[in-house]
Scaffold this active site. Structure first.
Site, PDB file in Angstrom:
ATOM      1  N   LYS A  36       0.901  -1.456   0.129  1.00  0.00           N
ATOM      2  CA  LYS A  36       0.013  -0.114  -0.326  1.00  0.00           C
ATOM      3  C   LYS A  36       0.518   1.472   0.314  1.00  0.00           C
ATOM      4  O   LYS A  36       1.790   1.343   0.382  1.00  0.00           O
ATOM      5  CB  LYS A  36      -0.781   0.179   1.701  1.00  0.00           C
ATOM      6  CG  LYS A  36      -1.753  -1.065   1.661  1.00  0.00           C
ATOM      7  CD  LYS A  36      -2.805  -0.807   2.533  1.00  0.00           C
ATOM      8  CE  LYS A  36      -4.065  -1.349   3.163  1.00  0.00           C
ATOM      9  NZ  LYS A  36      -4.884  -1.139   1.751  1.00  0.00           N
ATOM     10  N   ARG A  57     -10.053 -11.633   1.938  1.00  0.00           N
ATOM     11  CA  ARG A  57     -11.145 -12.265   2.102  1.00  0.00           C
ATOM     12  C   ARG A  57     -10.211 -14.584   1.681  1.00  0.00           C
ATOM     13  O   ARG A  57     -11.150 -14.593   1.838  1.00  0.00           O
ATOM     14  CB  ARG A  57     -11.254 -12.137   0.146  1.00  0.00           C
ATOM     15  CG  ARG A  57     -10.321 -12.335  -1.182  1.00  0.00           C
ATOM     16  CD  ARG A  57     -10.523 -11.209  -2.311  1.00  0.00           C
ATOM     17  NE  ARG A  57     -10.738 -10.149  -1.600  1.00  0.00           N
ATOM     18  CZ  ARG A  57     -11.447  -8.790  -2.551  1.00  0.00           C
ATOM     19  NH1 ARG A  57     -11.999  -9.445  -3.976  1.00  0.00           N
ATOM     20  NH2 ARG A  57     -11.253  -7.385  -2.252  1.00  0.00           N
TER      21      ARG A  57
HETATM   22  N1  BES Z   1      -7.904  -3.740   4.614  1.00  0.00           N
HETATM   23  C1  BES Z   1      -7.981  -2.968   3.008  1.00  0.00           C
HETATM   24  C2  BES Z   1      -9.584  -2.516   2.905  1.00  0.00           C
HETATM   25  C3  BES Z   1      -9.739  -1.025   3.931  1.00  0.00           C
HETATM   26  C4  BES Z   1      -9.648  -0.637   2.777  1.00  0.00           C
HETATM   27  C5  BES Z   1      -9.950  -0.898   4.705  1.00  0.00           C
HETATM   28  C6  BES Z   1      -9.535   1.087   3.340  1.00  0.00           C
HETATM   29  C7  BES Z   1     -10.278   0.484   5.483  1.00  0.00           C
HETATM   30  C8  BES Z   1      -9.484   1.027   4.171  1.00  0.00           C
HETATM   31  C9  BES Z   1      -8.170  -4.349   2.106  1.00  0.00           C
HETATM   32  O1  BES Z   1      -7.040  -6.081   2.626  1.00  0.00           O
HETATM   33  C10 BES Z   1      -8.100  -4.359   1.631  1.00  0.00           C
HETATM   34  O2  BES Z   1      -6.824  -3.835   0.816  1.00  0.00           O
HETATM   35  N2  BES Z   1      -8.695  -4.505  -0.059  1.00  0.00           N
HETATM   36  C11 BES Z   1      -8.322  -4.018  -1.396  1.00  0.00           C
HETATM   37  C12 BES Z   1      -8.948  -4.882  -2.314  1.00  0.00           C
HETATM   38  C13 BES Z   1      -8.137  -4.382  -3.318  1.00  0.00           C
HETATM   39  C14 BES Z   1      -6.608  -5.554  -4.002  1.00  0.00           C
HETATM   40  C15 BES Z   1      -8.909  -5.935  -4.630  1.00  0.00           C
HETATM   41  C16 BES Z   1      -9.041  -2.863  -1.632  1.00  0.00           C
HETATM   42  O3  BES Z   1     -10.136  -2.239  -1.393  1.00  0.00           O
HETATM   43  O4  BES Z   1      -7.762  -1.860  -2.064  1.00  0.00           O
HETATM   44 ZN    ZN Z   2      -5.547  -5.498   2.082  1.00  0.00          ZN
END
Ligand code: BES
Ligand code: ZN
Ligand code: ZN
Length: 480
Positions: free
Chosen positions: A260, A334
């Protein structure tokens, strides 16, 4: 703060030992004390929700809290009014607070307790100068609700709910160097030790691998800390279905190799919020002796990049035999939930809910007002939605559809955890999870928008403990 005493009593609200009394003011209605009514007439005390005027009456401080229109008043407004009143009370160094119940509905009395205790929550254990803050020199030590009828049970249950929610907020707020998978497991063990009907079990890295949880193992393999599959079993009797509560607990989500950006990465200590809500709700359910049977499953791990981390393109096999191509290591929630849901099914759960900070897209879609709900079963969904409404923790249902399911199919494996299509990201994630519940009635809560940053006056902008009250309500209404 955990010490605050809370009780209900009948009798005259004016005759209280508390140093501060709160009376509610509905629009177009008068207060029964002439001195207080004079403030209403002068316009200093307003019936608008969140308005709080300060008065004195025979040596007691009186707060006049606006409640809006009587026929629009509900539990949520009671929470908001209570939060506004206690915020003012704290400024005034109140130690004991007495609320005159504004209606004879026990749910409103309960909501006053919730709003007060949730608003009083603070997380300052790492501030060395916390006593310098003017607001922190005194603590509110007691709260009484004065009303007709038997409010004891409602008020006591509300106290248990609010303290459980605050405990979940504590778990959320702890930084990831403290709130590790082991720490969460220890908290679950502690709750089980306190209640006969609650039992604890946890599995570590090697055991998780031996249970064929290839998806959970893949996420955990990048971290030097051992993951935990935390299981709490509550046997409270009743004749209802065996409930399964599953909560995502990524104690820190760096994204892994699909790392990230640095900007808001620190917020990813909250990526265990679903697991925190599930663990603390189980404690409250046991404390309340709810007649229900619940198995809670919390997969806890860090998501880290390292020389042994999973890599984009890796293919793993989940516990239920489905193969998954990992095209984005940041879609880790997931993966761990796939195995946790399959485990809940394996353990005999007949109705399932999962809570997860799963997608950034749900924050864009619903903000911090509603969580996202997704379900494969309209009847079970209706029960869950009703539980959310009853507790003021609301969600909005988004659809599933075979075309969304198509998106989750892998090029080289049964499924891919992330597709290039970048379509309907929150629904995609739900369709992915659906592959692991074996057709059991299930509702997925995407709580990424509401787990923190809610702006409800009683939870403020930090960790919210979202989901604790809904899970308790669900055990009470669907488990027995
Ligand atoms: N933990 C994150 C989701 C999240 C993002 C929670 C911002 C709270 C605030 C999750 O694990 C994630 O990174 N999801 C990705 C999925 C994508 C890579 C398909 C997302 O939502 O960007
Ligand atoms: Zn994530
Ligand atoms: Zn995550």
């Amino acid at each position: 703060m955990g010490e605050i005493r809370v009780n209900a009593r009948g009798g005259a609200s004016g005759q209280t030992d508390a140093d501060t009394r709160v009376v509610g003011l509905f629009e177009g209605e008068a207060l029964d004390t002439p001195a207080l009514q004079a403030l209403v007439e002068a316009g200093e005390a307003k019936p608008r929700l969140k308005s709080v005027a300060v008065a004195h009456d025979g040596g007691t401080r009186v707060l006049i809290a606006g409640l809006g229109k009587r026929d629009e008043f509900d539990a949520e407004k009671a929470r908001v009014a209570a939060a506004s009143a206690v915020a003012k009370a704290k400024e005034l160094a109140t130690r004991s607070l007495s609320w005159e119940a504004p209606t004879d509905d026990p749910r409103h009395a309960a909501a006053l307790v919730e709003g007060t205790l949730l608003r009083l929550y603070e997380f300052n254990q790492y501030k060395s100068n916390r006593d310098d803050d003017e607001n922190n020199r005194t603590a509110v030590e007691s709260l009484e609700i004065v009303g007709d009828g038997d409010l004891d049970a409602a008020v006591n249950e509300a106290r248990v709910r609010a303290l459980a929610q605050n405990a979940a907020r504590d778990l959320q707020n702890q930084p990831s160097n403290v709130a590790t998978p082991e720490y969460l497991a220890n908290r679950a063990r502690e709750l089980a030790a306190a209640h006969d009907a609650l039992s604890f079990e946890a599995f570590e890295r090697d055991q998780i691998r031996e249970m064929n949880m290839g998806a959970f193992s893949a996420v955990a393999q990048g971290s030097d800390r051992s993951p935990r599959l935390i299981v709490l079993r509550y046997e409270g009797g009743g004749s209802g279905p065996h409930l399964g509560f599953v909560g995502k607990a990524v104690t820190f989500d760096t994204g892994g190799i699909s790392i990230k950006p640095a900007g808001k990465m620190h917020e990813m200590k909250f990526d265990m919020s679903g697991g925190a809500a599930v663990i603390e709700a189980m404690g409250a359910i046991a404390q309340l002796g709810v007649p229900a049977r619940v198995t809670a499953v919390v997969p806890a791990t860090e998501n880290m990049p390292s020389g042994h981390a999973m890599k984009p393109g890796d293919i793993v096999t989940a516990m239920n035999g489905k193969t998954i191509e990992i095209n984005n290591t940041d879609a880790e929630g997931r993966l761990i939930l796939a195995d946790a849901l399959a485990y809940a099914v394996d353990q005999g759960a007949e109705r399932i809910v999962d809570l997860a900070t799963l997608t950034g897209a749900i924050v864009t879609t619903l903000g911090s007002t509603y969580c996202g709900y997704f379900s494969n079963d309209d009847d079970w969904y209706a029960r869950v939605e009703a539980a959310g409404k009853a507790t003021g923790e609301e969600g909005w249902r988004l659809p599933l559809h075979p075309e969304y399911f198509e998106l989750t199919k892998g090029q080289y494996a049964d499924l891919t955890n992330s597709s290039e299509a970048r379509k309907a990201a929150s629904i995609y994630a739900a369709e992915f999870l659906r592959q692991f519940v074996d057709g059991r009635p299930w509702v997925h809560f995407d709580i990424a928008g509401v787990a923190w940053g809610m702006t409800r006056p009683y939870v403020g902008s930090g960790a919210s403990g979202f989901g604790v009250r809904t899970l308790i309500e669900l055990a009470e209404t669907a488990g027995g």
